[in-house]
Enzyme design. Structure first.
Site, PDB file in Angstrom:
ATOM      1  N   GLU A 143       0.838  -1.205   0.000  1.00 34.38           N
ATOM      2  CA  GLU A 143       0.000   0.000   0.000  1.00 34.38           C
ATOM      3  C   GLU A 143       0.875   1.259   0.000  1.00 34.38           C
ATOM      4  O   GLU A 143       0.599   2.214  -0.747  1.00 34.38           O
ATOM      5  CB  GLU A 143      -0.944  -0.023   1.198  1.00 34.38           C
ATOM      6  N   GLU A 163      -4.503  -8.844   3.039  1.00 35.95           N
ATOM      7  CA  GLU A 163      -5.526  -8.513   4.026  1.00 35.95           C
ATOM      8  C   GLU A 163      -6.716  -9.474   4.013  1.00 35.95           C
ATOM      9  O   GLU A 163      -7.198  -9.892   5.075  1.00 35.95           O
ATOM     10  CB  GLU A 163      -5.997  -7.067   3.825  1.00 35.95           C
TER      11      GLU A 163
END
Length: 289
Positions: A143, A163
């Site tokens: 990210e 995730e």
């Protein structure tokens, strides 16, 4: 700022901004040093594969600000120590109810968005940011990577957004930014499977631009930074700003915005110096004017 101050990547105390040496700032999990006109930010928690911590996030945010405030800095390189880039959120600490460096909690209380700015979700430095990735660059690491401008990966680097495998959501911006940076089918596969990607796979879909032998990522990133540093800083920053500002515009609106941002660059002393240096067959000396 509360908390322990940084040491340089060579283990010495941070003392000044001399080229090649430690620079002011940083924290125990984020070191800062100068390489000429490049500010090198190093995620420095190798025992946890540079998993995110409060000292790291505070150090990152302060590093982005310091680079933009120092007109002698023309580029930023982000890398990690100990053969890793960033393993993302510290899940062990999360499960235990706390993260390392709780003494920095006052910084987050004062600015609840600080961690997002540190991860380049809510903040974009005006100086170019070049990522040098060795080892793991997953979850929050991938990210953060999406907030950088140019990306170099070592051959054995690993990428991915894990995730969903943990029942979590990649809330650092990936469901928005990834599909704008790589083809949507690849973005969705990465987001929905949570599988790891090799450096070669990441390059094939456009997530990174260079794959180099292990141990060479930082060197290559600094090489690219030197090319950036040799260019007119006002031009570089205007070009970067234009690329991001026009990304969501129609072509006609984008072209109009480009002219509005680009024409003033031609009136600068640096633009005249660039042309004069070319005619005189010498390196230009840009003064940010």
């Amino acid at each position: 700022m509360s908390g322990t101050r940084a040491t340089g990547t060579d283990g010495g105390a941070a003392h000044d901004g001399a080229p090649g040496g430690p620079a002011p700032g940083g924290t125990e999990h984020l070191t800062v040093r100068r390489e000429g006109a490049t500010l090198v930010l190093t995620l420095n928690r190798p025992e946890a594969r540079n998993a995110l911590s409060l000292p790291m996030l505070v150090g990152l945010y302060d590093g982005w600000l310091a680079a933009d405030e120092d007109e002698d800095i023309r580029s930023i390189v982000l890398t990690g120590s100990g053969g890793a880039f960033c393993a993302g959120m510290d899940l062990k600490a999360l499960a235990g109810g706390g993260m390392a460096g709780e003494e920095y909690r006052d910084r987050l209380t004062a600015d609840p968005d600080l961690h997002w700015k540190a991860m380049l979700r809510h903040h974009r430095p005006r100086k170019p940011v070049i990522a040098a990735v060795e080892g793991v660059c997953v979850a929050g690491g991938t990210e953060i990577l999406q907030g950088t401008d140019i990306r170099v990966a070592a051959e054995s680097a690993t990428f991915g957004l894990f995730e969903v495998r943990r029942g979590l959501f990649p809330i650092g911006g990936s469901t928005v930014r990834l599909q704008r940076q790589i083809p949507r089918t690849h973005a969705l596969e990465m987001l929905l499977t949570g599988r790891p990607y090799t450096a070669r796979e990441a390059a094939a879909v456009g997530l990174v631009g260079h794959v180099v032998p292990d141990g060479d990522a930082l060197g290559k990133a600094l090489e690219i930074a030197e090319l950036v540093n040799a260019c007119g800083p006002l031009a570089v920053e205007a070009v970067k700003a234009s690329v991001y500002a026009t990304a969501g515009m129609t072509e006609s609106d984008g072209l109009a915005a480009e002219l509005e941002r680009g024409w003033p660059v031609f009136a600068t002393a640096d633009a005249k110096e660039g042309a004069r240096a070319f005619a005189e067959k010498r390196p230009p000396v840009y003064r940010r004017a």
